[in-house]
Write an enzyme that holds these catalytic residues in place. Structure first.
Site, mmCIF file in Angstrom:
data_model
loop_
_atom_site.group_PDB
_atom_site.id
_atom_site.type_symbol
_atom_site.label_atom_id
_atom_site.label_comp_id
_atom_site.label_asym_id
_atom_site.label_seq_id
_atom_site.Cartn_x
_atom_site.Cartn_y
_atom_site.Cartn_z
ATOM 1 N N LEU A 1 35.130 43.931 32.099
ATOM 2 C CA LEU A 1 35.428 44.176 33.509
ATOM 3 C C LEU A 1 36.166 45.510 33.635
ATOM 4 C CD1 LEU A 1 35.473 42.781 36.403
ATOM 5 C CD2 LEU A 1 37.782 42.047 35.806
ATOM 6 N N HIS A 2 35.523 46.491 34.271
ATOM 7 C CA HIS A 2 36.167 47.801 34.352
ATOM 8 C C HIS A 2 35.756 48.634 35.556
ATOM 9 C CE1 HIS A 2 32.237 48.972 32.806
ATOM 10 N NE2 HIS A 2 32.502 50.191 33.249
ATOM 11 N N ARG A 3 34.757 48.228 36.304
ATOM 12 C CA ARG A 3 34.222 49.099 37.346
ATOM 13 C C ARG A 3 35.228 49.318 38.471
ATOM 14 N NH1 ARG A 3 28.518 49.706 36.328
ATOM 15 N NH2 ARG A 3 28.349 51.077 38.133
ATOM 16 N N ASP B 1 30.864 43.351 34.609
ATOM 17 C CA ASP B 1 30.438 44.199 35.717
ATOM 18 C C ASP B 1 29.784 45.477 35.187
ATOM 19 O OD1 ASP B 1 32.622 45.649 34.799
ATOM 20 O OD2 ASP B 1 33.787 45.495 36.657
#
Length: 353
Positions: free
Chosen positions: A200-202, A276
């Site tokens: 998860l990083h967007r 993501d």
């Protein structure tokens, strides 16, 4: 006569997906050089990727760093243009949808150098995503569009891009997984049989406190429902934003970010992947691991079509429902992203032109 090719990259996913291309250029003894923009924080943090993947050091390092999108893109245009003028290639190769890709493409076009876009034709149809605008602009500026699937080819043709510019080659991520899977190591998940892996990083998620908090809550709910540990190797910037927003991950096991080989090994052993990331959606599909996408859309619809992935959004109820569906999923899908020869096909096409 062999063409001289400049390969431009700037983020870790680009390094991974370009690594088979760089290897193929070396294998065919084609004159080439690599430019690293430094978009992902710094070249120093990416150095381990070059070492692990056994890639030569980039000839040029721009070190633009993390700054505003406009400034970052402008610096990449300026520095790339200087290099292209000084060491003029016959073709500039870019991959994906980052500011590095857009900046290098503009610099090449302004310098009169043809551009080859690897992974062309992806669309989320969500222009609030910075990557979507980059994809569209680069596709419509490129001379060679290497579409990973027939679906992405059809999108390009639907936007009136001439058919003669488009080549369906498969995706170099397949090449990368095949080439590197023997080096994959489970790292923190060694000896674990059942666990759920998170990526998860967007910006759309981690820069939005409400979305980030909903996803964090959902991860705990999924862990509790399926009685499995949820493991989240947290990206440095995601960690920074989580601290800023006071995000509570509860029983989720948050660990430091891991290297590529370790993450690949962790993916191979997971019961479910929640992400993501576009690249992780592809890797999960290739590795045969069920996946749910923590976004409202995906530019990898092929993963939905074959049954390897579901778009779960960011509401806990839908995430929980999608996780349950995919955990019960007994579909044995075939990867739509090619056979692992995309890099060879791309370089052969360029050399034949």
């Amino acid at each position: 006569m062999s063409k001289k090719i400049a390969v431009v990259l700037g983020t870790r996913p680009e390094i991974i997906k370009m690594s088979p291309v760089i290897r193929e250029l070396a294998r065919q003894k084609i004159n080439h050089y690599t430019i690293h923009s430094g978009q992902h924080y710094s070249y120093g943090l990416d150095k381990v990727f070059f070492e692990q993947l056994k890639l030569p050091k980039p000839r040029y390092k721009l070190e633009v760093g993390s700054t505003s999108p406009g400034k970052q893109t402008g610096l990449i245009i300026t520095y790339s243009e200087r290099i292209f003028q000084r060491n003029r290639p016959d073709i500039v190769l870019v991959q994906g949808d980052t500011n590095t890709v857009l900046g290098a493409t503009i610099a090449a076009c302004k310098t009169g150098i043809p551009v080859g876009h690897i992974e062309a034709g992806l669309r989320s149809y969500d222009k609030s995503m910075p990557e979507e605008l980059n994809r569209i602009l680069v596709d419509h500026s490129s001379d060679y569009l290497f579409a990973p699937t027939p679906e992405s080819r059809d999108i390009l043709q639907g936007e009136s891009i001439p058919r003669k510019k488009i080549f369906v080659t498969g995706n170099t991520i397949v090449d990368a997984v095949i080439q590197n899977t023997t080096h994959a190591k489970p790292g923190p998940t060694a000896g674990m049989k059942n666990y759920i892996l998170v990526s998860l990083h967007r910006q759309e998620n981690v820069d939005n406190p409400a979305r980030f908090a909903r996803i964090a809550k959902s991860l705990g709910m999924v862990s509790q429902k399926f009685q499995m540990p949820v493991i989240y190797p947290i990206h440095p910037r995601s960690k920074k934003m989580a601290k800023k927003f006071g995000i509570n991950f509860g029983q989720v096991k948050v660990i430091p970010a891991v290297d590529y080989f370790t993450f690949l090994g962790m993916q191979k052993g997971a019961s479910l992947i929640m992400t993501d990331s576009g690249g992780v959606q592809e890797e999960a599909c290739i590795l045969g691991i069920p996946c749910i996408t923590l976004r409202d859309n995906t530019e990898r619809p092929e993963t939905i079509s074959v049954g390897s992935n579901m778009v779960a959004g960011t509401t806990p109820e839908k995430i929980l429902r999608c996780a349950g569906t995919m955990m019960r999923n007994n579909i044995k899908w075939k990867s739509p992203f090619g056979r692992g020869d995309a890099a060879r096909r791309i370089i052969n096409i360029l050399q034949a032109k």
